[in-house]
Enzyme design. Structure first.
Site, PDB file in Angstrom:
ATOM      1  N   HIS A  43       0.766  -1.249   0.000  1.00 21.82           N
ATOM      2  CA  HIS A  43       0.000   0.000   0.000  1.00 21.82           C
ATOM      3  C   HIS A  43       0.797   1.299   0.000  1.00 21.82           C
ATOM      4  O   HIS A  43       0.201   2.355  -0.176  1.00 21.82           O
ATOM      5  CB  HIS A  43      -0.960   0.003   1.194  1.00 21.82           C
ATOM      6  CG  HIS A  43      -1.888  -1.165   1.204  1.00 21.82           C
ATOM      7  ND1 HIS A  43      -2.817  -1.396   0.213  1.00 21.82           N
ATOM      8  CD2 HIS A  43      -2.006  -2.204   2.072  1.00 21.82           C
ATOM      9  CE1 HIS A  43      -3.474  -2.511   0.471  1.00 21.82           C
ATOM     10  NE2 HIS A  43      -2.998  -3.021   1.596  1.00 21.82           N
ATOM     11  N   HIS A 151      -2.873  -3.071   8.040  1.00 23.29           N
ATOM     12  CA  HIS A 151      -3.951  -3.424   7.111  1.00 23.29           C
ATOM     13  C   HIS A 151      -4.664  -2.154   6.664  1.00 23.29           C
ATOM     14  O   HIS A 151      -4.989  -1.301   7.496  1.00 23.29           O
ATOM     15  CB  HIS A 151      -4.942  -4.372   7.809  1.00 23.29           C
ATOM     16  CG  HIS A 151      -6.175  -4.653   7.027  1.00 23.29           C
ATOM     17  ND1 HIS A 151      -6.179  -5.422   5.883  1.00 23.29           N
ATOM     18  CD2 HIS A 151      -7.461  -4.260   7.217  1.00 23.29           C
ATOM     19  CE1 HIS A 151      -7.416  -5.480   5.408  1.00 23.29           C
ATOM     20  NE2 HIS A 151      -8.203  -4.789   6.206  1.00 23.29           N
TER      21      HIS A 151
END
Length: 156
Positions: A43, A151
């Site tokens: 990410h 996450h």
């Protein structure tokens, strides 16, 4: 009767193998990597890159084409700072999520075609807020932060 049974066993084994492989999540963390290290690979992208090339680094670990992925165009330290915002509920009900203070530049990559390793993606650049799940760093993580993102829970 014996020939029918002989054909049944390989089919059963193939079915069981297929079910076992289907249970391996695409986002499963590679061995030897902390959740935060895997978060960075999946990410973090301070400078935007084309999805087709950026996703190769993720897909080489999973050995399959990930359907959807979001890259945050922020330094890791900025995303780690999000872990200091008030706790909110994650999509799974856990209470270790944190929302960014404002919108950030991000790119969403959506799989359009191909099979690993030739995955093809469509990209969409946006400015949106995000929610990350955070945990204390593991031994192999930088101890610079009290909590680290592990996450990307959602984009708002």
């Amino acid at each position: 009767m014996a020939p029918a049974r002989a054909g049944f066993c390989p089919l059963l084994l193939l079915l069981l193998l297929g079910l076992w492989v289907a249970e391996i999540p695409v986002s499963a963390k590679p061995k030897g990597m902390t959740s935060s290290q895997w978060f960075k690979i999946q990410h973090m992208q301070p400078s935007p890159q084309a999805c087709n090339s950026a996703m190769k680094n993720i897909n080489k670990h999973t050995k399959r084409c990930k359907d959807l992925n979001t890259f945050l165009h922020e330094p890791f330290s900025s995303v780690a700072a999000t872990c200091q915002t008030p706790k909110i509920a994650c999509k799974n009900g856990d209470k270790n999520c944190h929302q960014s203070h404002g919108a950030v530049s991000l790119t969403m990559c959506k799989l359009t075609s191909g099979k690993h390793p030739n995955c093809r993606y469509k990209e969409k650049r946006q400015n949106k807020s995000y929610v990350v799940a955070c945990k204390p760093p593991q031994k192999k993580d930088s101890q610079q932060f009290h909590l680290v993102p592990v996450h990307l829970d959602r984009v708002l």
